[in-house]
Write a protein that holds these residues in place. Structure first.
Motif, PDB file in Angstrom:
ATOM      1  N   TYR A 106       0.824  -1.198   0.000  1.00 41.73           N
ATOM      2  CA  TYR A 106       0.000   0.000   0.000  1.00 41.73           C
ATOM      3  C   TYR A 106       0.864   1.256   0.000  1.00 41.73           C
ATOM      4  O   TYR A 106       1.979   1.248   0.487  1.00 41.73           O
ATOM      5  N   SER A 107       0.294   2.330  -0.476  1.00 37.23           N
ATOM      6  CA  SER A 107       0.920   3.646  -0.370  1.00 37.23           C
ATOM      7  C   SER A 107       0.753   4.147   1.052  1.00 37.23           C
ATOM      8  O   SER A 107      -0.130   3.716   1.778  1.00 37.23           O
ATOM      9  N   THR A 108       1.624   5.090   1.444  1.00 34.51           N
ATOM     10  CA  THR A 108       1.608   5.597   2.808  1.00 34.51           C
ATOM     11  C   THR A 108       1.585   7.120   2.814  1.00 34.51           C
ATOM     12  O   THR A 108       2.369   7.745   2.112  1.00 34.51           O
ATOM     13  N   LEU A 109       0.712   7.686   3.607  1.00 35.86           N
ATOM     14  CA  LEU A 109       0.736   9.106   3.901  1.00 35.86           C
ATOM     15  C   LEU A 109       1.260   9.211   5.317  1.00 35.86           C
ATOM     16  O   LEU A 109       0.654   8.690   6.260  1.00 35.86           O
ATOM     17  N   GLY A 110       2.444   9.837   5.468  1.00 35.56           N
ATOM     18  CA  GLY A 110       3.074   9.864   6.774  1.00 35.56           C
ATOM     19  C   GLY A 110       3.250  11.267   7.315  1.00 35.56           C
ATOM     20  O   GLY A 110       3.356  12.229   6.553  1.00 35.56           O
ATOM     21  N   PHE A 111       3.292  11.355   8.625  1.00 35.97           N
ATOM     22  CA  PHE A 111       3.499  12.622   9.314  1.00 35.97           C
ATOM     23  C   PHE A 111       4.696  12.482  10.227  1.00 35.97           C
ATOM     24  O   PHE A 111       4.820  11.490  10.955  1.00 35.97           O
ATOM     25  N   GLN A 112       5.566  13.482  10.228  1.00 40.07           N
ATOM     26  CA  GLN A 112       6.701  13.512  11.138  1.00 40.07           C
ATOM     27  C   GLN A 112       6.261  14.170  12.435  1.00 40.07           C
ATOM     28  O   GLN A 112       5.271  14.894  12.474  1.00 40.07           O
ATOM     29  N   GLU A 113       7.026  13.968  13.480  1.00 42.26           N
ATOM     30  CA  GLU A 113       6.635  14.529  14.773  1.00 42.26           C
ATOM     31  C   GLU A 113       6.677  16.052  14.783  1.00 42.26           C
ATOM     32  O   GLU A 113       6.043  16.682  15.627  1.00 42.26           O
ATOM     33  N   ASP A 114       7.356  16.676  13.839  1.00 42.52           N
ATOM     34  CA  ASP A 114       7.373  18.126  13.746  1.00 42.52           C
ATOM     35  C   ASP A 114       6.012  18.683  13.305  1.00 42.52           C
ATOM     36  O   ASP A 114       5.780  19.876  13.379  1.00 42.52           O
ATOM     37  N   ALA A 115       5.139  17.795  12.827  1.00 47.75           N
ATOM     38  CA  ALA A 115       3.822  18.218  12.373  1.00 47.75           C
ATOM     39  C   ALA A 115       3.029  18.730  13.548  1.00 47.75           C
ATOM     40  O   ALA A 115       2.160  19.524  13.454  1.00 47.75           O
TER      41      ALA A 115
END
Length: 115
Positions: A106-115
């Protein structure tokens, strides 16, 4: 005690991982040059999206439209060859990883903790 076979441990990085690290190094070199502009980052993101498989490209295009409309203060850039969006400090806060990048299902939409 039985002797441990050194071959049973990890064999290092895969070819895809090495390619991603090379792309990241090139991105860092480009950022370090004087005169790097937002337009260059936007074009790099659009090029990364264009290079994806059709089903991943459709998702990435929708993510790009959504992120740029919802958070116009985020700057588009590539991150390890993936489309990403950085805050004012230049830190990536959200990225899109297509399924073909590391042969994921699957594709991934990711967020870093800086978000």
């Amino acid at each position: 005690m039985p002797a441990k076979d050194a071959q049973t441990q990890t064999e290092g990085f895969s070819a895809e991982e090495r390619a991603a690290m090379k792309k990241r190094a090139a991105e860092l070199r480009a950022e370090g040059k004087k005169g790097a502009k937002k337009a260059d980052g936007l074009q790099a993101v659009l090029d990364a999206i264009a290079g994806m498989a059709p089903e991943d490209r459709a998702l990435a295009e929708r993510v790009h439209v959504t992120v740029t409309a919802t958070a116009p203060e985020l700057t588009p850039k590539t991150w390890y060859g993936m489309p990403a969006y950085a805050n004012a400090d230049g830190k990536v806060v959200v990225f899109f990883q297509d399924s073909g990048k590391f042969k994921y299902r699957y594709s991934t939409l990711g967020f870093q903790e800086d978000a």
